[in-house]
Design a protein around this motif. Structure first.
Motif, PDB file in Angstrom:
ATOM      1  N   MET A 111      29.648  84.102  -2.094  1.00 19.46           N
ATOM      2  CA  MET A 111      29.002  84.818  -2.842  1.00 19.46           C
ATOM      3  C   MET A 111      29.371  84.869  -4.347  1.00 19.46           C
ATOM      4  SD  MET A 111      25.931  87.063  -0.947  1.00 19.46           S
ATOM      5  CE  MET A 111      26.918  88.354  -1.357  1.00 19.46           C
ATOM      6  N   VAL A 112      30.608  84.805  -4.654  1.00 21.18           N
ATOM      7  CA  VAL A 112      30.551  84.900  -6.502  1.00 21.18           C
ATOM      8  C   VAL A 112      31.166  83.289  -6.552  1.00 21.18           C
ATOM      9  CG1 VAL A 112      32.958  85.288  -8.085  1.00 21.18           C
ATOM     10  CG2 VAL A 112      32.596  87.559  -6.394  1.00 21.18           C
ATOM     11  N   GLY A 113      30.294  83.190  -7.471  1.00 27.03           N
ATOM     12  CA  GLY A 113      29.900  81.788  -8.126  1.00 27.03           C
ATOM     13  C   GLY A 113      29.693  80.663  -7.289  1.00 27.03           C
ATOM     14  N   ARG A 114      28.460  80.828  -6.016  1.00 30.97           N
ATOM     15  CA  ARG A 114      28.040  80.233  -5.128  1.00 30.97           C
ATOM     16  C   ARG A 114      26.664  80.717  -5.943  1.00 30.97           C
ATOM     17  NH1 ARG A 114      32.538  80.470  -2.760  1.00 30.97           N
ATOM     18  NH2 ARG A 114      33.277  78.912  -1.610  1.00 30.97           N
ATOM     19  N   THR A 115      25.370  79.208  -5.246  1.00 26.77           N
ATOM     20  CA  THR A 115      24.032  79.970  -5.059  1.00 26.77           C
ATOM     21  C   THR A 115      23.839  80.535  -4.158  1.00 26.77           C
ATOM     22  OG1 THR A 115      23.325  77.885  -6.647  1.00 26.77           O
ATOM     23  CG2 THR A 115      21.322  78.687  -5.396  1.00 26.77           C
ATOM     24  N   THR A 116      23.055  82.041  -3.872  1.00 28.32           N
ATOM     25  CA  THR A 116      23.277  82.518  -2.584  1.00 28.32           C
ATOM     26  C   THR A 116      21.788  82.835  -2.548  1.00 28.32           C
ATOM     27  OG1 THR A 116      25.662  83.455  -2.209  1.00 28.32           O
ATOM     28  CG2 THR A 116      24.484  83.957  -1.207  1.00 28.32           C
ATOM     29  N   ILE A 117      20.936  82.664  -0.916  1.00 23.93           N
ATOM     30  CA  ILE A 117      19.698  83.347  -1.007  1.00 23.93           C
ATOM     31  C   ILE A 117      19.794  83.288   0.582  1.00 23.93           C
ATOM     32  CG2 ILE A 117      17.430  81.919  -0.467  1.00 23.93           C
ATOM     33  CD1 ILE A 117      18.648  79.124  -1.038  1.00 23.93           C
ATOM     34  N   ILE A 118      18.950  84.394   0.635  1.00 30.38           N
ATOM     35  CA  ILE A 118      18.944  85.147   1.460  1.00 30.38           C
ATOM     36  C   ILE A 118      18.464  85.642   2.077  1.00 30.38           C
ATOM     37  CG2 ILE A 118      19.935  87.608   2.480  1.00 30.38           C
ATOM     38  CD1 ILE A 118      21.986  87.977   0.304  1.00 30.38           C
ATOM     39  N   ILE A 119      17.843  85.524   2.962  1.00 32.69           N
ATOM     40  CA  ILE A 119      16.660  85.714   4.005  1.00 32.69           C
ATOM     41  C   ILE A 119      16.956  87.751   4.278  1.00 32.69           C
ATOM     42  CG2 ILE A 119      14.557  85.883   6.477  1.00 32.69           C
ATOM     43  CD1 ILE A 119      14.927  83.249   5.811  1.00 32.69           C
ATOM     44  N   ALA A 120      16.220  88.684   3.956  1.00 32.29           N
ATOM     45  CA  ALA A 120      15.861  90.040   4.018  1.00 32.29           C
ATOM     46  C   ALA A 120      15.122  90.312   5.414  1.00 32.29           C
ATOM     47  CB  ALA A 120      16.344  90.513   3.222  1.00 32.29           C
TER      48      ALA A 120
ATOM     49  N   ALA B 221       8.960  78.765  -7.714  1.00 36.75           N
ATOM     50  CA  ALA B 221       9.949  79.216  -7.902  1.00 36.75           C
ATOM     51  C   ALA B 221      11.368  79.532  -8.580  1.00 36.75           C
ATOM     52  CB  ALA B 221      10.319  80.605  -6.401  1.00 36.75           C
ATOM     53  N   GLU B 222      12.548  80.040  -9.266  1.00 35.12           N
ATOM     54  CA  GLU B 222      13.632  79.856  -9.587  1.00 35.12           C
ATOM     55  C   GLU B 222      14.860  80.712  -8.996  1.00 35.12           C
ATOM     56  OE1 GLU B 222      16.328  78.894 -13.402  1.00 35.12           O
ATOM     57  OE2 GLU B 222      14.683  79.745 -13.511  1.00 35.12           O
ATOM     58  N   ILE B 223      15.963  79.433  -8.145  1.00 32.79           N
ATOM     59  CA  ILE B 223      16.994  80.426  -7.834  1.00 32.79           C
ATOM     60  C   ILE B 223      17.576  79.911  -8.452  1.00 32.79           C
ATOM     61  CG2 ILE B 223      18.109  80.443  -5.284  1.00 32.79           C
ATOM     62  CD1 ILE B 223      15.918  79.389  -3.871  1.00 32.79           C
ATOM     63  N   ALA B 224      18.539  81.037  -9.688  1.00 34.59           N
ATOM     64  CA  ALA B 224      19.148  80.690  -9.951  1.00 34.59           C
ATOM     65  C   ALA B 224      19.995  80.443  -9.716  1.00 34.59           C
ATOM     66  CB  ALA B 224      19.745  81.949 -10.576  1.00 34.59           C
ATOM     67  N   ALA B 225      20.978  79.176 -10.188  1.00 38.30           N
ATOM     68  CA  ALA B 225      22.929  78.530 -10.188  1.00 38.30           C
ATOM     69  C   ALA B 225      24.124  79.784 -10.120  1.00 38.30           C
ATOM     70  CB  ALA B 225      22.990  77.630 -10.576  1.00 38.30           C
ATOM     71  N   GLY B 226      24.760  79.794  -8.967  1.00 34.11           N
ATOM     72  CA  GLY B 226      25.779  81.105  -9.061  1.00 34.11           C
ATOM     73  C   GLY B 226      24.935  82.754  -9.111  1.00 34.11           C
ATOM     74  N   LYS B 227      23.851  82.987  -8.328  1.00 38.43           N
ATOM     75  CA  LYS B 227      23.580  84.438  -8.250  1.00 38.43           C
ATOM     76  C   LYS B 227      22.569  84.617  -7.220  1.00 38.43           C
ATOM     77  CE  LYS B 227      23.304  84.649 -13.004  1.00 38.43           C
ATOM     78  NZ  LYS B 227      24.275  85.927 -13.446  1.00 38.43           N
ATOM     79  N   VAL B 228      22.733  85.617  -6.419  1.00 32.08           N
ATOM     80  CA  VAL B 228      22.190  85.923  -4.803  1.00 32.08           C
ATOM     81  C   VAL B 228      20.382  86.266  -5.319  1.00 32.08           C
ATOM     82  CG1 VAL B 228      22.053  87.738  -3.083  1.00 32.08           C
ATOM     83  CG2 VAL B 228      24.020  87.168  -4.964  1.00 32.08           C
ATOM     84  N   THR B 229      19.764  85.554  -4.682  1.00 27.61           N
ATOM     85  CA  THR B 229      18.348  85.682  -4.529  1.00 27.61           C
ATOM     86  C   THR B 229      17.905  86.301  -2.969  1.00 27.61           C
ATOM     87  OG1 THR B 229      17.801  83.691  -6.101  1.00 27.61           O
ATOM     88  CG2 THR B 229      15.373  84.622  -4.199  1.00 27.61           C
ATOM     89  N   ALA B 230      17.148  87.080  -2.991  1.00 32.77           N
ATOM     90  CA  ALA B 230      17.169  87.326  -1.812  1.00 32.77           C
ATOM     91  C   ALA B 230      15.517  87.211  -1.691  1.00 32.77           C
ATOM     92  CB  ALA B 230      17.267  88.330  -1.239  1.00 32.77           C
ATOM     93  N   ILE B 231      14.815  86.664  -0.385  1.00 35.56           N
ATOM     94  CA  ILE B 231      13.616  86.436   0.509  1.00 35.56           C
ATOM     95  C   ILE B 231      13.412  87.634   1.021  1.00 35.56           C
ATOM     96  CG2 ILE B 231      11.606  84.392   0.704  1.00 35.56           C
ATOM     97  CD1 ILE B 231      14.075  82.747   0.497  1.00 35.56           C
ATOM     98  N   VAL B 232      12.129  88.385   1.197  1.00 35.44           N
ATOM     99  CA  VAL B 232      12.056  89.483   1.839  1.00 35.44           C
ATOM    100  C   VAL B 232      10.289  89.417   1.837  1.00 35.44           C
ATOM    101  CG1 VAL B 232      13.521  91.017   0.730  1.00 35.44           C
ATOM    102  CG2 VAL B 232      11.608  91.088  -0.455  1.00 35.44           C
ATOM    103  N   GLY B 233       9.814  90.316   3.139  1.00 34.74           N
ATOM    104  CA  GLY B 233       8.239  89.938   3.090  1.00 34.74           C
ATOM    105  C   GLY B 233       8.406  90.402   3.936  1.00 34.74           C
ATOM    106  N   PRO B 234       6.718  90.702   5.020  1.00 36.75           N
ATOM    107  CA  PRO B 234       6.596  90.894   6.305  1.00 36.75           C
ATOM    108  C   PRO B 234       6.982  89.661   7.263  1.00 36.75           C
ATOM    109  CG  PRO B 234       4.949  91.266   4.738  1.00 36.75           C
ATOM    110  CD  PRO B 234       5.764  90.761   4.451  1.00 36.75           C
ATOM    111  N   SER B 235       7.033  89.853   8.612  1.00 36.85           N
ATOM    112  CA  SER B 235       7.082  88.451   9.888  1.00 36.85           C
ATOM    113  C   SER B 235       6.296  87.634   9.633  1.00 36.85           C
ATOM    114  CB  SER B 235       7.911  89.027  11.263  1.00 36.85           C
ATOM    115  OG  SER B 235       9.012  90.223  10.876  1.00 36.85           O
ATOM    116  N   GLY B 236       6.671  86.880   9.838  1.00 37.58           N
ATOM    117  CA  GLY B 236       5.423  85.691   9.759  1.00 37.58           C
ATOM    118  C   GLY B 236       4.840  85.014   7.986  1.00 37.58           C
ATOM    119  N   GLY B 237       5.881  85.578   7.048  1.00 34.77           N
ATOM    120  CA  GLY B 237       5.359  85.074   6.031  1.00 34.77           C
ATOM    121  C   GLY B 237       5.746  83.888   5.712  1.00 34.77           C
ATOM    122  N   GLY B 238       6.798  83.255   6.117  1.00 34.74           N
ATOM    123  CA  GLY B 238       7.290  81.742   5.704  1.00 34.74           C
ATOM    124  C   GLY B 238       8.509  81.814   4.563  1.00 34.74           C
ATOM    125  N   LYS B 239       9.137  82.641   5.289  1.00 36.93           N
ATOM    126  CA  LYS B 239      10.907  82.514   5.044  1.00 36.93           C
ATOM    127  C   LYS B 239      11.374  81.909   5.506  1.00 36.93           C
ATOM    128  CE  LYS B 239      11.170  86.903   5.872  1.00 36.93           C
ATOM    129  NZ  LYS B 239       9.959  87.775   6.472  1.00 36.93           N
TER     130      LYS B 239
END
Length: 589
Positions: free
Chosen positions: A525-534, A362-380
């Motif tokens: 989050m503006v201008g920062r690489t943001t990763i969110i477990i949702a 996967a690519e987590i783009a610089a300065g963008k918001v990437t959310a990691i979603v899915g069932p519990s226990g999936g590895g987030k």
């Protein structure tokens, strides 16, 4: 037999190497031991002086000089003994402080994986109980062994010179006393080792239960936990009884030996006094020397028992010190974290053969918001741990731009990350200390207030009696879940990180606070690489990219709209959650 001796020598070597690492005060330690030896030699003069007093026992024979000499000897012995005791305790305290410093420095630098398999209470016991055992050996038993040996040898030499026939009786007593004390000492060692291990386990249990006492009570588990604790108490009680039984044999047996020796010496010596072979003073001296021979046997036995306990404690400490620690400083400095993160063929297993993350790209783009979603226990959450470098990937790599993140120093890498988790961990201390935690610079009141304001924590902080200097209690228990979360967000804001990692950062907030904090996070989050477990899709539907993770694999990626069209399971998740959220909002309205 040779293997056992070699193993024992190895333990001795390891013990002295460990003590050497503490940089002990060799001069003071040697001086204390020399003083103790001098004190012992002085004490060997006392029976001879007593002999002269007894032999010249009459009112007319007493002289002021003779009495003064005896008084001076006693005073000098007392002063030397007092200073030797202080010097030994100083040396012991310095060594124990050095050991604790070594262990503590090691523990805070060990990787997270070490603590996954070690009970914290047992680890605490190594720093507290095991180091005390080593201190006891140094402060109380080493000199007891040395002075005891000198006392026995010196007394026997003097007795042989005085009367070799009477001394033969002593030669019978010494092996007899040793034959009694040595097996008892071995038995005490075995019991002490068992007690030591059981104490560590009991400490671990207390450390496990007491911080979670609210869970215990809310679960009505008092009876269960009492039973577990009572089991540990009972085991320690039984071990204590075993120790008491062994100790109860020591004094009666030693008293029996001493009394038998006294009766024999007095009986045979009395006959020699009556026949004029020796004087009454010589007999008194013999009796005093007898005590100076028998009593140190107990000290020497205790020394070997304590030495064995110390060797066992040393083994455990060496095990900890031998663990591979995190190298915080080696590596490149992060000069620019405003690059995309790449996960390349990334796999990870906590245990061999049980992959949690499987070949993720996967690519987590610089300065963008990437959310990691899915069932519990999936590895987030495991992905977050890999990004924080709590663990190293089993296969594949994570890179910042073209550079593996493993090439950067841990300190430099972690400075780039602001992490807010669901648990919002706080340390015991003030709100100020928690917001500024981990920063290596002074923080002004203005900066502190600004961070608190942006996280919408300033209002409730100002309402507290001591504002920023309010104590939060153990693990922040004096604050509500929402307040703890806002403190954690303020901490992340103050770090001004280039990479934000949010594990459902607004999950503990009420709807009004959630909206306010979400606005603050949007600004941050503006201008920062943001990763969110949702866990709630409603908070991330506007993310630039969503990665749907299930069973350790990415099965879908794209925007919310794209996944709604292309990913069946995501569509079910989204439809169900958004419907639930709409129902809740309607009820709240």
């Amino acid at each position: 037999m040779q293997k056992q001796e070699s193993n024992q020598q190895g333990k001795f070597g390891a013990f002295f190497q460990l003590v050497k690492k503490t940089n002990p005060s060799y001069g003071k330690l040697a001086f204390a031991i020399v003083l103790s030896i001098i004190t012992t030699l002085v004490s060997l003069m006392i029976p001879l002086m007593t002999k002269d007093l007894v032999d010249g026992f009459s009112t007319s024979s007493f002289s002021a000089g003779q009495i003064a000499l005896v008084a001076v000897v006693f005073i000098v012995q007392a002063l030397l003994s007092a200073y030797a005791t202080y010097a030994l305790n100083y040396s012991g305290q310095k060594i124990i402080a050095g050991l604790r410093d070594l262990l503590w420095r090691k523990l805070v630098r060990l990787p997270v994986s070490y603590f996954d398999n070690k009970a914290s209470g047992e680890t605490i016991s190594r720093i507290t109980n095991d180091t005390l055992i080593v201190k006891e050996l140094i402060t109380n038993h080493i000199t007891g062994f040395i002075t005891g040996a000198i006392s026995i040898i010196g007394s026997l030499v003097i007795l042989l010179i005085m009367n070799w026939r009477l001394t033969l009786i002593v030669f019978i007593v010494v092996p007899l006393a040793a034959a009694i004390m040595i097996p008892i000492g071995r038995k005490m060692f075995l019991i002490s080792r068992e007690t030591q291990d059981e104490t560590a386990q009991f400490t671990g249990l207390l450390n496990h239960i007491l911080p979670e006492i609210r869970l215990v009570k809310s679960s009505n588990a008092e009876a269960i936990e009492y039973k577990r604790g009572k089991n540990g108490i009972d085991k320690l009680f039984k071990l204590g009884l075993r120790e008491a039984k062994v100790q109860s044999l020591v004094m009666p047996l030693m008293t029996l030996v001493i009394m038998a020796a006294l009766v024999t010496v007095i009986g045979y010596g009395g006959m020699q006094v009556s026949s004029g072979v020796i004087t009454a003073g010589a007999l008194v001296a013999f009796i005093l020397y007898l005590f100076q021979i028998i009593m140190p046997i107990g000290q020497i036995t205790q020394f070997f028992t304590q030495l064995q306990k110390s060797l066992g404690a040393t083994e455990r400490m060496i095990e900890i010190l031998g663990e591979k620690e995190e190298d915080l400083d080696s590596g490149l400095p992060v000069t620019d974290a405003k690059e995309s993160l790449f996960l390349k063929d990334l796999s990870f297993s906590y245990k061999s053969g049980s992959p949690v993350i499987k070949n993720i790209n996967a690519e987590i783009a610089a300065g963008k918001v990437t959310a990691i979603v899915g069932p519990s226990g999936g590895g987030k959450t495991t992905l977050f741990k890999l990004l924080e470098r709590y663990y190293e990937p089993t296969e594949g790599m994570i890179s910042l731009g073209d550079e593996r993140i493993s090439r950067y120093s841990l300190e430099s890498w972690r400075k780039q990350i602001g992490y807010v988790s669901q648990e919002s961990p706080l340390i015991a201390g003030t709100i100020r200390e928690n917001i500024c935690y981990g920063l290596d610079r002074d923080v002004s009141d203005q900066e502190l207030e600004e961070a608190a304001k942006m996280s919408y924590a300033l209002k409730f902080i100002q309402e507290l009696p001591n504002t920023f200097d309010t104590e939060v209690g153990e693990r922040g228990i004096m604050l509500s879940g929402g307040q703890r979360q806002r403190i954690a967000i303020a901490r992340a804001l103050l770090r001004n990180p280039q990479i934000l990692m949010l594990d459902e950062a607004t999950s503990s907030l009420d709807s009004q606070s959630e909206q306010s904090v979400q606005e603050a996070l949007d600004t941050l989050m503006v201008g920062r690489t943001t990763i969110i477990i949702a866990h709630r899709l409603s908070t991330v539907i506007d993310a630039d990219q969503l990665l749907f993770v299930e069973n350790g694999e990415i099965t879908g990626r794209g925007t919310h709209a794209e996944l709604m069209e292309s990913h069946e399971l995501y569509r079910q998740f989204a439809t169900q959650q958004l419907k639930i959220n709409a129902d809740l909002e309607e009820r709240a309205g």
